[in-house]
Design a protein around this motif. Sequence first.
Motif, short mmCIF file in Angstrom:
data_model
loop_
_atom_site.label_atom_id
_atom_site.label_comp_id
_atom_site.label_asym_id
_atom_site.label_seq_id
_atom_site.Cartn_x
_atom_site.Cartn_y
_atom_site.Cartn_z
N ARG A 272 53.09 24.69 24.97
CA ARG A 272 53.06 23.30 25.02
C ARG A 272 51.72 22.93 24.15
NH1 ARG A 272 55.36 22.68 30.28
NH2 ARG A 272 53.78 21.23 30.76
N LYS B 66 55.62 18.29 25.68
CA LYS B 66 55.95 18.83 26.97
C LYS B 66 56.60 20.13 27.09
CE LYS B 66 58.26 14.88 28.07
NZ LYS B 66 58.91 13.84 28.66
N ASP C 46 49.29 20.74 35.87
CA ASP C 46 49.53 20.33 34.39
C ASP C 46 50.88 20.59 33.96
OD1 ASP C 46 46.35 20.93 33.01
OD2 ASP C 46 47.35 19.13 33.18
N GLN C 47 51.44 21.63 34.53
CA GLN C 47 52.90 22.31 33.87
C GLN C 47 54.05 21.65 34.41
OE1 GLN C 47 52.19 24.24 31.20
NE2 GLN C 47 51.41 26.27 32.02
N GLN C 48 53.97 20.51 35.20
CA GLN C 48 55.48 20.20 35.68
C GLN C 48 56.11 19.35 34.41
OE1 GLN C 48 56.14 21.18 38.67
NE2 GLN C 48 53.95 21.92 38.88
N TYR C 49 57.27 19.87 34.20
CA TYR C 49 57.88 19.25 33.32
C TYR C 49 58.82 18.24 33.49
CZ TYR C 49 61.44 18.73 29.48
OH TYR C 49 62.24 18.44 28.67
N GLN C 50 58.49 16.85 32.85
CA GLN C 50 59.28 15.87 33.11
C GLN C 50 60.14 15.40 32.10
OE1 GLN C 50 58.58 14.57 35.89
NE2 GLN C 50 56.40 15.06 36.46
N PRO C 51 61.62 15.79 32.29
CA PRO C 51 62.30 15.28 31.17
C PRO C 51 62.58 13.79 30.89
CG PRO C 51 63.73 15.83 33.20
CD PRO C 51 62.38 16.23 33.38
#
Lengths: 262, 150
Positions: free
Chosen positions: A121, A145, B16-21
């Motif tokens: 990312r 993201k 830091d790496q949590q993906y929020q669509p």
Amino acid sequence: MSAPIEFNLSKEPIYDHCFSQDKQTVAITKENTVEIYNVASRAQPKLIATLSGHDKTVTALDINAKGQIVTCSQDRNALVWDKQHDGTYKPTLVLLRINRAATSVKWSPNGEKFAVASSARVIAVCYFEDENDWWISKHIKKPLKSTILSLDWHENNVLLAAGSTDGHVRVFSAYVKAVDKKPPPTVWGERLPFQTLCLDSNLRSWVYDVKFDPSYQFLAAVTQDGSIHFIYPGPGDQEVEGVFTVKNSTLPFKTLLFVNSG
Amino acid sequence: MEQDWRRIDVDAYDPDQQYQPDPIDVPVYTLQALEPKLQQIRGLLSRGSALDSLRLAIDSPPYADEPSVKKQYLLGVLEVLNNIKQTEINGVIKQLTLDEIDVLIKFVYSLMALKEGQKSGGVLLGWFDKTIEAVGEGPVVRYLSDPLKL
């Protein structure tokens, strides 16, 4: 339409290829190496060099006007290859500081910097620092993201378009004080410190490829939903004036290229 | 206890790496609000205008609703699809736009996942088959990649 010229160079999948400036040689990726062929004689391509330095599959490569080759790989590294007098290539390691595979790499038009897209990312913009005699990378993180799959440079060597699997096409400023002069204002923005987001357009499905048009006035992108999108920037800050989508009835396109500015 | 440390999902522990669509930007209807629309769809169908009934069902489906609401909507659509004769299907498909066909294929897939839909499996497959023949694989690709799902 004339028949395409076919070169049978490899039995393994070719992730990326690049022709040299004079179109006489082509470099292709081959698993962990890069092979350079002389294709001046179309019927008989000749292997002239093999570049081995990566530990994992080489995912992308690019050649600049000076003949330097940059390669990036799933081993999270990029190597810059300089041609020596005897025809061999000497690699220089670039510390990208990414913790996932690199997916794509592109030299800026003047060949002074290159940008590496990754699954971490992050886009790593790399330039050569003379005092320390090595390549340094600066990261563009926000607001990416997800994996970035494609990059395209603007002719001013500062603006960089990126297509990502979070469905967004973004234009960033990759201005590096040490290497770039301040660019004149364009339709994409005026004040452009590093990592400025000049445009962000949500196309809602994975973006496979993004390109500036030959006049650098708008962007074209191809996505997983099988459509081609044209994105026009507006006069305001990060404003998108219009997005035109051409839906397609076949399976999705993976790359796109502007052939002429007609 | 030796945990299989190679299979730990390290990203789940990294803030830091949590993906929020991206948020879905479609209005949420309630079942009451949808009732009149469903009535209208049934009405048009009984009066014989199957194409208009289908068009009405395709226009703004409840993408952002609860699964129970979606199910009621889909059952209404199933009635329409069941009532259009096999011979008329091609005619109906010709009259729909590409965007409408995309939504139709989404309906077919979602209905195939429901038990009630699986009972009319043959009918649904007939719709799917004829549509893809007429239009290509575009709608299937768009169904797979669209964040708006029924």
